[in-house]
Motif scaffolding. Structure first.
Motif, mmCIF file in Angstrom:
data_model
loop_
_atom_site.group_PDB
_atom_site.id
_atom_site.type_symbol
_atom_site.label_atom_id
_atom_site.label_comp_id
_atom_site.label_asym_id
_atom_site.label_seq_id
_atom_site.Cartn_x
_atom_site.Cartn_y
_atom_site.Cartn_z
ATOM 1 N N ALA A 62 0.845 -1.205 0.000
ATOM 2 C CA ALA A 62 0.000 0.000 0.000
ATOM 3 C C ALA A 62 0.877 1.251 0.000
ATOM 4 N N ASP A 63 1.896 1.257 0.835
ATOM 5 C CA ASP A 63 2.811 2.407 0.885
ATOM 6 C C ASP A 63 3.547 2.591 -0.440
ATOM 7 N N LEU A 64 3.961 1.491 -1.041
ATOM 8 C CA LEU A 64 4.649 1.542 -2.329
ATOM 9 C C LEU A 64 3.745 2.169 -3.392
ATOM 10 N N ILE A 65 2.510 1.734 -3.455
ATOM 11 C CA ILE A 65 1.559 2.264 -4.435
ATOM 12 C C ILE A 65 1.358 3.763 -4.231
ATOM 13 N N LEU A 66 1.250 4.180 -2.985
ATOM 14 C CA LEU A 66 1.029 5.602 -2.702
ATOM 15 C C LEU A 66 2.241 6.469 -3.041
ATOM 16 N N ARG A 67 3.432 5.885 -3.035
ATOM 17 C CA ARG A 67 4.651 6.636 -3.371
ATOM 18 C C ARG A 67 4.882 6.776 -4.877
ATOM 19 N N VAL A 68 4.199 5.996 -5.678
ATOM 20 C CA VAL A 68 4.470 5.925 -7.115
ATOM 21 C C VAL A 68 4.526 7.297 -7.797
ATOM 22 N N PRO A 69 3.595 8.209 -7.546
ATOM 23 C CA PRO A 69 3.654 9.488 -8.267
ATOM 24 C C PRO A 69 4.938 10.288 -8.019
ATOM 25 N N LYS A 70 5.644 9.991 -6.944
ATOM 26 C CA LYS A 70 6.849 10.740 -6.597
ATOM 27 C C LYS A 70 8.137 10.045 -7.046
#
Length: 108
Positions: A62-70
């Protein structure tokens, strides 16, 4: 698993069913279009999916997915590889969770 993909067909989803449905929506989107494609989902679907990953204790995903745009292109490739590694273990981990917590899922 099949029930989560097919929808509730008039029956009320239990907490586990709803979490699995949300997680599989995001998972399918990512597997079809890559991690960057996840953020094309409507915000409500994104949140449902993130909640599903967290429900099954896949917080790191979940954290990985949320970081994707950055992420840079190199970091995105590394993240995609990490997701693919996770994908190879998802079925067995979810199956064990369902077996340990059957009260959170409707009977087939």
């Amino acid at each position: 698993w099949n029930r989560a993909c097919a929808g509730n067909r008039g029956t009320e989803l239990l907490v586990g069913d709803a979490a699995l449905t949300g997680m599989l929506l995001g998972h399918g989107c990512i597997m079809n279009g890559g991690l960057g494609h996840f953020h094309d989902l409507p915000e409500q679907d994104q949140q449902s999916s993130i909640n599903g990953f967290r429900f099954f204790s896949f917080d790191n995903i979940a954290d990985l997915i949320l970081r994707v745009p950055k992420l840079s292109d190199v970091e995105l490739e590394d993240a995609q590889n990490a997701f693919l590694k996770f994908d190879s273990a998802i079925i067995e981990r979810v199956k064990r969770y369902i077996e340990a917590n059957p009260h959170q899922f409707r009977s087939p």
